[in-house]
Motif scaffolding. Structure first.
Motif, short mmCIF file in Angstrom:
data_model
loop_
_atom_site.label_atom_id
_atom_site.label_comp_id
_atom_site.label_asym_id
_atom_site.label_seq_id
_atom_site.Cartn_x
_atom_site.Cartn_y
_atom_site.Cartn_z
N CYS A 37 -1.95 25.56 13.26
CA CYS A 37 -1.22 24.43 12.99
C CYS A 37 -2.23 23.09 13.13
O CYS A 37 -2.24 22.29 12.19
N PHE A 38 -2.59 23.10 14.15
CA PHE A 38 -3.80 22.09 14.59
C PHE A 38 -4.96 21.72 13.50
O PHE A 38 -4.92 20.81 12.86
N LEU A 39 -5.42 22.99 13.13
CA LEU A 39 -6.51 22.89 12.31
C LEU A 39 -6.18 22.79 10.90
O LEU A 39 -6.82 22.16 10.15
N LEU A 40 -4.94 23.15 10.54
CA LEU A 40 -4.45 22.85 9.25
C LEU A 40 -4.05 21.20 9.06
O LEU A 40 -4.39 20.79 7.97
N PHE A 41 -3.20 20.77 9.94
CA PHE A 41 -3.17 19.28 9.91
C PHE A 41 -4.52 18.66 10.02
O PHE A 41 -4.81 17.44 9.20
N LEU A 42 -5.41 18.78 10.75
CA LEU A 42 -6.38 18.05 10.91
C LEU A 42 -7.54 18.47 9.56
O LEU A 42 -8.02 17.25 9.21
N GLY A 43 -7.44 19.49 8.74
CA GLY A 43 -8.20 19.85 7.88
C GLY A 43 -7.76 18.98 6.45
O GLY A 43 -8.44 18.34 5.72
N ILE A 44 -6.28 19.01 6.50
CA ILE A 44 -5.63 18.15 5.15
C ILE A 44 -5.86 16.79 5.73
O ILE A 44 -6.40 16.04 4.62
#
Length: 160
Positions: A27-34
């Motif tokens: 979830c952290f990587l998804l939000f950071l990536g977006i």
């Protein structure tokens, strides 16, 4: 929690929240990536703001949850050193405390009722003088707490 080593000299019980940590990290990587994708493909200041808000605030909140909730617990019962070592680790901290093994009498199950009426348990160490030390702060259902308490009592040679 599970028993990772059980010898006559040493009993090691570990709790490593792998699945929970992986889910929060994704979830952290998804939000950071977006957020970063929106930031680098921004055509106007609105998209820059969106990218920063999504990446920094969203990613920051997920990272904060990782810091607060993903913690490894390890209990080492060591006859050769006459110690119980309790290690608590998170992504930012490491704490270690020790107790004398000689004062440990047994392990018991502490129980409570949940809102839906089911019974929840946690394994707890009982020391001489009536001091109780829960192995973790939360109660749970399933066989885990009973398995851990039985393993400690078997290792100590305590009969029910």
């Amino acid at each position: 929690m599970k028993v990772t080593r059980n010898t006559p000299e040493q009993l090691v019980i570990d709790h490593v929240p792998w699945l929970f940590g992986i889910i929060l990290s994704v979830c952290f990587l998804l939000f950071l990536g977006i957020g970063l994708a929106a930031l680098f493909s921004a055509q106007d200041w609105g998209m820059v703001g969106f990218g920063l808000m999504f990446g920094v605030l969203g990613g920051g909140l997920w990272f904060l949850m990782i810091v607060l909730f993903v913690k490894r617990l390890q209990f080492i019962f060591d006859r050769s050193r006459d110690l119980i070592v309790i290690r608590r680790r998170s992504i930012l901290s490491h704490k270690e405390e020790t107790h004398g093994l000689a004062g440990l009498q047994r392990a018991v199950l502490e129980s409570t009722r949940s809102d839906n009426g089911s019974t929840l348990h946690r394994p707890t160490l009982v020391f001489s003088g009536g001091k109780y030390e829960p192995l973790h702060s939360y109660y749970t259902n399933g066989r885990g707490p009973r398995t851990v308490a039985n393993a400690v009592n078997d290792w100590l040679g305590v009969k029910d």
